[in-house]
Design an enzyme around this catalytic site. Structure first.
Site, PDB file in Angstrom:
ATOM      1  N   ASP A 187      58.309  32.885  24.160  1.00  0.00           N
ATOM      2  CA  ASP A 187      58.685  34.695  23.974  1.00  0.00           C
ATOM      3  C   ASP A 187      60.916  33.563  24.704  1.00  0.00           C
ATOM      4  OD1 ASP A 187      60.550  36.626  24.247  1.00  0.00           O
ATOM      5  OD2 ASP A 187      58.714  37.837  24.452  1.00  0.00           O
ATOM      6  N   GLY A 199      63.617  29.738   9.878  1.00  0.00           N
ATOM      7  CA  GLY A 199      63.786  28.625  10.975  1.00  0.00           C
ATOM      8  C   GLY A 199      61.877  27.743  10.475  1.00  0.00           C
ATOM      9  N   LYS A 250      56.642  32.906  19.110  1.00  0.00           N
ATOM     10  CA  LYS A 250      55.513  33.529  19.637  1.00  0.00           C
ATOM     11  C   LYS A 250      54.600  34.077  18.916  1.00  0.00           C
ATOM     12  CE  LYS A 250      58.462  38.324  19.615  1.00  0.00           C
ATOM     13  NZ  LYS A 250      58.693  39.040  19.977  1.00  0.00           N
ATOM     14  N   SER A 292      57.733  29.573  12.646  1.00  0.00           N
ATOM     15  CA  SER A 292      56.907  30.226  12.665  1.00  0.00           C
ATOM     16  C   SER A 292      56.549  31.145  11.130  1.00  0.00           C
ATOM     17  CB  SER A 292      55.990  30.684  13.122  1.00  0.00           C
ATOM     18  OG  SER A 292      57.104  32.394  13.722  1.00  0.00           O
ATOM     19  N   ARG A 293      58.459  31.343  10.811  1.00  0.00           N
ATOM     20  CA  ARG A 293      58.434  31.571   9.159  1.00  0.00           C
ATOM     21  C   ARG A 293      59.506  31.681   9.095  1.00  0.00           C
ATOM     22  NH1 ARG A 293      57.133  35.902  12.219  1.00  0.00           N
ATOM     23  NH2 ARG A 293      54.711  36.062  12.181  1.00  0.00           N
ATOM     24  N   TYR A 331      73.999  45.676  17.777  1.00  0.00           N
ATOM     25  CA  TYR A 331      73.596  44.437  16.820  1.00  0.00           C
ATOM     26  C   TYR A 331      74.539  43.086  16.877  1.00  0.00           C
ATOM     27  CZ  TYR A 331      72.053  41.294  13.132  1.00  0.00           C
ATOM     28  OH  TYR A 331      72.200  40.377  12.518  1.00  0.00           O
ATOM     29  N   GLY A 380      61.794  30.834  16.796  1.00  0.00           N
ATOM     30  CA  GLY A 380      61.454  31.304  15.641  1.00  0.00           C
ATOM     31  C   GLY A 380      60.925  30.123  14.853  1.00  0.00           C
TER      32      GLY A 380
END
Length: 417
Positions: free
Chosen positions: A74, A23, A42, A19-20, A168, A17
């Site tokens: 993923d 992370g 992903k 990409s933003r 959750y 994770g």
């Protein structure tokens, strides 16, 4: 802020994770030392609502001095993780640090959580963390100072953290249980720790969850990146810890935390899972003025209806506009108890919106159960929805994405009520 020391130069970090958000912030912090970053995420194409892809993240990492390997992953897919691990080892010669950052969230109760959402959270949070760790561990054991860091909370067994979003919590705690088990299993070989923020962290996902207005109550992802960096600089004997970002950075000598705030000096929103006394936490949030944007018809209110609840609904209806309806697109039903019991609704999905007494003639998107006194206090600005929700005085069923918009709606209407 914590200064870079160069200790991560040449080391390889595998970040899910990345990409933003948090992370990517951890990736950029390490990249400034000259680290190698495997971006296991992903998002390969631009998302309509979320910024960043594995390729744009790679460009940012390389721009600050790191080396990047973007991998389409993923974490539910064992083959994709395995291939990314093989590419990382082939490209950089090994893996020194694993950050299990990828996570899925859905804050709904048991009866309102579709099994598809349950499966997603369990597969990404618990299983994804376990699987990625399993595949990276053989290489982490070969590192001079191998680390696994899970972005997950301390295992607080207070029932309040389960009753409103049981699925959750179970999924997120699964990540934390990986820390407990693997820290013992690989003692002396790999450091395994958890990191969790003391306050809400502003990310694009937070904007989607609570609206852009919530940002003023958050800190920036850089506080988590600094705490993670400090953990990675510790020896592998530092293991089995559930680290809270602010407390850990204080021990590292950081005193100015305003630099991490989106709006320095603004009250901050405490994060989940940290306070053993949820009522105390809720009061603290109210006292500080901080509150999350909670994800928390056609029959008009009778002109002859009397009492504070009826008057509040009349005022709400008089303040509704097509713009409010367009920005909300949901129907709220209120089951009120106490001195002025009854069922009411606010239709913010159809036409110019309206309020009504009785059940909504159709299916409401969100149902809220509370006392009539609390309802009036919330819409008059005398009580934060957070206080009622955290203390159990407000119960929410249905679409939590819409429920979160409740306070934004209140702030829009308050000046007109």
């Amino acid at each position: 802020m914590l200064q870079n020391t160069g200790k991560l130069a040449g080391r390889t970090l595998f970040i899910t994770g990345a990409s933003r958000g948090i992370g990517k912030a951890i990736a950029l912090k390490a990249a400034k030392d000259g680290a190698n970053i495997v971006i296991a995420a992903k998002t390969a194409e631009v998302h309509p609502k979320l910024p960043g892809t594995i390729y744009t993240a790679a460009e940012e990492i390389e721009a600050v001095g790191g080396k990047a390997l973007p991998c389409l992953v993923d974490v539910r897919d064992e083959e994709q993780i395995s291939e990314a691990v093989k590419k990382a080892v082939k490209t950089f010669g090994g893996i020194d640090i694993l950050i299990n950052n990828a996570s899925a969230i859905n804050l709904t109760g048991t009866l309102d959580t579709p099994m598809k959402k349950v499966d997603l959270m369990m597969s990404v949070n618990s299983r994804g963390t376990y699987l990625t760790s399993k595949l990276c561990i053989p290489y982490l054991k070969k590192s001079a100072n191998g680390h696994i860091l899970n972005l997950s909370p301390p295992l607080n067994m207070n029932p309040v953290w389960f009753k409103n979003h049981c699925a959750y919590t179970m999924a997120k705690y699964g990540m934390s249980m990986c820390v407990l088990g693997m820290a013992e299993e690989f003692m002396g070989e790999i450091a395994v720790n958890a990191l969790w923020p003391k306050t809400a962290i502003h990310t694009a996902a937070m904007d989607m969850l609570g609206g852009s207005e919530v940002s003023s109550q958050c800190r920036k992802p850089e506080i988590m990146a600094d705490a993670a960096y400090a953990i990675f600089c510790r020896p592998k004997s530092f293991t089995g810890n559930f680290v809270i970002d602010e407390e850990f950075l204080q021990a590292e000598g950081i005193r100015d935390f305003d630099v991490y705030a989106v709006e320095p000096g603004h009250p901050l929103l405490p994060d989940f899972f940290l306070d053993e006394d949820p009522v105390s936490l809720a009061k603290k949030m109210q006292d500080y003025g901080a509150t999350p944007k909670f994800e928390a018809g056609k029959q008009q209110v009778s002109a002859t209806a009397q009492g504070p609840v009826a008057e509040t609904f009349k005022a709400i209806e008089g303040a509704l506009t097509a713009e409010v309806v367009k920005s909300t697109a949901g129907v709220y039903q209120f089951e009120l108890s106490g001195d002025h019991p009854g069922t009411w609704y606010i239709d913010l999905k159809n036409g110019n919106g309206c309020t009504g007494q009785g059940s909504f003639p159709g299916k409401a998107d969100v149902q809220m159960n509370m006392s009539s006194d609390d309802f009036v206090k919330m819409f008059s600005g005398k009580m934060k929805p957070t206080l009622a929700f955290m203390s159990g005085r407000l119960k929410i069923k249905g679409d939590m994405t819409l429920a979160i918009k409740l306070e934004k709606l209140m702030s829009q209407l308050k000046s007109k009520l």
